[in-house]
Write a protein that holds these residues in place. Structure first.
Motif, PDB file in Angstrom:
ATOM      1  N   SER A  70       0.826  -1.203   0.000  1.00 22.81           N
ATOM      2  CA  SER A  70       0.000   0.000   0.000  1.00 22.81           C
ATOM      3  C   SER A  70       0.858   1.250   0.000  1.00 22.81           C
ATOM      4  O   SER A  70       1.961   1.273   0.563  1.00 22.81           O
ATOM      5  CB  SER A  70      -0.915   0.009   1.232  1.00 22.81           C
ATOM      6  OG  SER A  70      -1.822   1.088   1.164  1.00 22.81           O
ATOM      7  N   GLU A  71       0.338   2.275  -0.659  1.00 20.96           N
ATOM      8  CA  GLU A  71       0.982   3.580  -0.678  1.00 20.96           C
ATOM      9  C   GLU A  71      -0.074   4.623  -0.371  1.00 20.96           C
ATOM     10  O   GLU A  71      -1.113   4.690  -1.042  1.00 20.96           O
ATOM     11  CB  GLU A  71       1.622   3.853  -2.037  1.00 20.96           C
ATOM     12  CG  GLU A  71       2.408   5.153  -2.077  1.00 20.96           C
ATOM     13  CD  GLU A  71       3.157   5.339  -3.388  1.00 20.96           C
ATOM     14  OE1 GLU A  71       3.608   6.472  -3.652  1.00 20.96           O
ATOM     15  OE2 GLU A  71       3.277   4.346  -4.143  1.00 20.96           O
ATOM     16  N   VAL A  72       0.173   5.390   0.664  1.00 23.08           N
ATOM     17  CA  VAL A  72      -0.791   6.406   1.086  1.00 23.08           C
ATOM     18  C   VAL A  72      -1.077   7.374  -0.054  1.00 23.08           C
ATOM     19  O   VAL A  72      -0.165   7.885  -0.694  1.00 23.08           O
ATOM     20  CB  VAL A  72      -0.254   7.163   2.320  1.00 23.08           C
ATOM     21  CG1 VAL A  72      -1.206   8.303   2.697  1.00 23.08           C
ATOM     22  CG2 VAL A  72      -0.103   6.208   3.495  1.00 23.08           C
ATOM     23  N   GLY A  73      -2.357   7.564  -0.324  1.00 25.57           N
ATOM     24  CA  GLY A  73      -2.775   8.458  -1.394  1.00 25.57           C
ATOM     25  C   GLY A  73      -2.842   7.817  -2.762  1.00 25.57           C
ATOM     26  O   GLY A  73      -3.330   8.437  -3.710  1.00 25.57           O
ATOM     27  N   GLU A  74      -2.353   6.584  -2.879  1.00 32.72           N
ATOM     28  CA  GLU A  74      -2.326   5.914  -4.180  1.00 32.72           C
ATOM     29  C   GLU A  74      -3.232   4.690  -4.235  1.00 32.72           C
ATOM     30  O   GLU A  74      -3.905   4.441  -5.228  1.00 32.72           O
ATOM     31  CB  GLU A  74      -0.886   5.505  -4.520  1.00 32.72           C
ATOM     32  CG  GLU A  74       0.073   6.672  -4.679  1.00 32.72           C
ATOM     33  CD  GLU A  74      -0.267   7.530  -5.882  1.00 32.72           C
ATOM     34  OE1 GLU A  74      -0.823   6.998  -6.871  1.00 32.72           O
ATOM     35  OE2 GLU A  74       0.026   8.748  -5.840  1.00 32.72           O
ATOM     36  N   GLY A  75      -3.256   3.900  -3.184  1.00 35.44           N
ATOM     37  CA  GLY A  75      -4.086   2.703  -3.190  1.00 35.44           C
ATOM     38  C   GLY A  75      -3.402   1.518  -2.547  1.00 35.44           C
ATOM     39  O   GLY A  75      -2.284   1.625  -2.028  1.00 35.44           O
ATOM     40  N   THR A  76      -4.085   0.378  -2.588  1.00 35.25           N
ATOM     41  CA  THR A  76      -3.630  -0.827  -1.900  1.00 35.25           C
ATOM     42  C   THR A  76      -3.839  -2.047  -2.786  1.00 35.25           C
ATOM     43  O   THR A  76      -4.813  -2.120  -3.536  1.00 35.25           O
ATOM     44  CB  THR A  76      -4.399  -1.016  -0.573  1.00 35.25           C
ATOM     45  OG1 THR A  76      -4.236   0.148   0.238  1.00 35.25           O
ATOM     46  CG2 THR A  76      -3.914  -2.238   0.191  1.00 35.25           C
ATOM     47  N   THR A  77      -2.932  -2.998  -2.687  1.00 34.46           N
ATOM     48  CA  THR A  77      -3.055  -4.266  -3.404  1.00 34.46           C
ATOM     49  C   THR A  77      -2.914  -5.426  -2.424  1.00 34.46           C
ATOM     50  O   THR A  77      -1.909  -5.514  -1.708  1.00 34.46           O
ATOM     51  CB  THR A  77      -1.990  -4.417  -4.498  1.00 34.46           C
ATOM     52  OG1 THR A  77      -2.177  -3.383  -5.479  1.00 34.46           O
ATOM     53  CG2 THR A  77      -2.110  -5.778  -5.183  1.00 34.46           C
ATOM     54  N   PHE A  78      -3.923  -6.284  -2.377  1.00 37.24           N
ATOM     55  CA  PHE A  78      -3.870  -7.514  -1.595  1.00 37.24           C
ATOM     56  C   PHE A  78      -3.657  -8.675  -2.564  1.00 37.24           C
ATOM     57  O   PHE A  78      -4.297  -8.736  -3.611  1.00 37.24           O
ATOM     58  CB  PHE A  78      -5.172  -7.737  -0.830  1.00 37.24           C
ATOM     59  CG  PHE A  78      -5.380  -6.795   0.324  1.00 37.24           C
ATOM     60  CD1 PHE A  78      -4.934  -7.132   1.595  1.00 37.24           C
ATOM     61  CD2 PHE A  78      -6.024  -5.581   0.148  1.00 37.24           C
ATOM     62  CE1 PHE A  78      -5.121  -6.271   2.662  1.00 37.24           C
ATOM     63  CE2 PHE A  78      -6.221  -4.711   1.198  1.00 37.24           C
ATOM     64  CZ  PHE A  78      -5.766  -5.062   2.467  1.00 37.24           C
ATOM     65  N   THR A  79      -2.764  -9.574  -2.204  1.00 33.35           N
ATOM     66  CA  THR A  79      -2.519 -10.759  -3.024  1.00 33.35           C
ATOM     67  C   THR A  79      -2.694 -12.011  -2.177  1.00 33.35           C
ATOM     68  O   THR A  79      -2.063 -12.150  -1.130  1.00 33.35           O
ATOM     69  CB  THR A  79      -1.110 -10.748  -3.622  1.00 33.35           C
ATOM     70  OG1 THR A  79      -0.948  -9.574  -4.435  1.00 33.35           O
ATOM     71  CG2 THR A  79      -0.883 -11.983  -4.492  1.00 33.35           C
ATOM     72  N   LEU A  80      -3.586 -12.897  -2.637  1.00 34.69           N
ATOM     73  CA  LEU A  80      -3.817 -14.167  -1.970  1.00 34.69           C
ATOM     74  C   LEU A  80      -3.063 -15.260  -2.719  1.00 34.69           C
ATOM     75  O   LEU A  80      -3.207 -15.379  -3.938  1.00 34.69           O
ATOM     76  CB  LEU A  80      -5.311 -14.516  -1.937  1.00 34.69           C
ATOM     77  CG  LEU A  80      -6.187 -13.845  -0.876  1.00 34.69           C
ATOM     78  CD1 LEU A  80      -6.329 -12.358  -1.163  1.00 34.69           C
ATOM     79  CD2 LEU A  80      -7.560 -14.503  -0.837  1.00 34.69           C
TER      80      LEU A  80
END
Length: 227
Positions: A70-80
């Protein structure tokens, strides 16, 4: 699976599923806590903190892993990362639970929780551990249940932060009306307890494990009955 937290990298046939958003992102200091049960940054009554902990539990039970970037102000990626299996069905291995989980033995618990999702989660967990829980949505309902049949309960398990009468005041009222009935407090808001204290009642901090929940309730019930 890449090295995650304290676990080394694992090789093998896995399927990776990534989900990304373009939201506000997650500050670095919170990334190590987001999978903890009951951890939430929302207001009281607005979130349970159970969603990501359920995702974490699902992936772990499946023999996989979940990562987050995650990057504040940019978004988040979760990987399972989930293990790839063949089409042939497999009989699941029998699960042997630690003894600490099998200690309910029909212990009757009055659960006091104003958040319906958290209340349902707690009740279901207690049922699976062999307890007999009854859910009250607030202090008023809890006192009414006890007025009807106080001998029908072995222990009270109440959240601290609730609208109206809070859990500490409820515990004090139960001690006044029904001496000898043990009350266990639970809360994830340490600042509230820092201001008021627990007035001598045992406290189970959120997030807690099912082992801690079972052990705490069992000890309280056994002490009441002198076992």
């Amino acid at each position: 699976i890449p090295a995650v937290r304290t676990h080394p990298a694992v090789t093998g046939p896995y399927v990776a599923v990534s989900l990304s958003d373009t939201g506000s992102g997650i500050p670095p200091e919170r990334l190590n806590h987001i999978f903890e049960p009951f951890f939430t940054t929302k207001e009281v009554g607005k979130g349970t903190g159970l969603g990501l902990s359920q995702v974490f539990g699902f992936t772990k039970q499946s023999g996989g892993e979940v990562t987050v970037e995650s990057e504040v102000g940019e978004g988040t990626t979760f990987t399972l990362y989930l293990p790839r299996v063949s089409g042939a069905s497999r009989k699941p291995a029998d699960t042997v639970l630690p003894d600490i989980l099998i200690v309910g033995h029909d212990t009757r618990v009055l659960v006091v929780e104003d958040n319906a999702d958290v209340g349902s989660f707690s009740v279901q967990a207690l049922i699976e551990l062999g307890y007999l829980p009854i859910l009250a949505a607030n202090a008023g309902e809890a006192l009414a249940e006890l007025a009807k049949d106080v001998d029908g309960f072995d222990v009270v398990f109440t959240d601290v932060v609730m609208p109206g009468m809070n859990g500490v005041d409820l515990a004090k009222e139960i001690r006044r009306l029904h001496p000898g009935l043990p009350v266990i407090l639970t809360s994830g808001y340490s600042h509230v307890l820092a201001q008021e204290g627990t007035h001598g009642f045992p406290l189970l901090h959120k997030p807690y494990s099912v082992e801690q929940l079972s052990q705490t309730l069992n000890v309280a019930a056994r002490n009441r009955h002198g076992k």
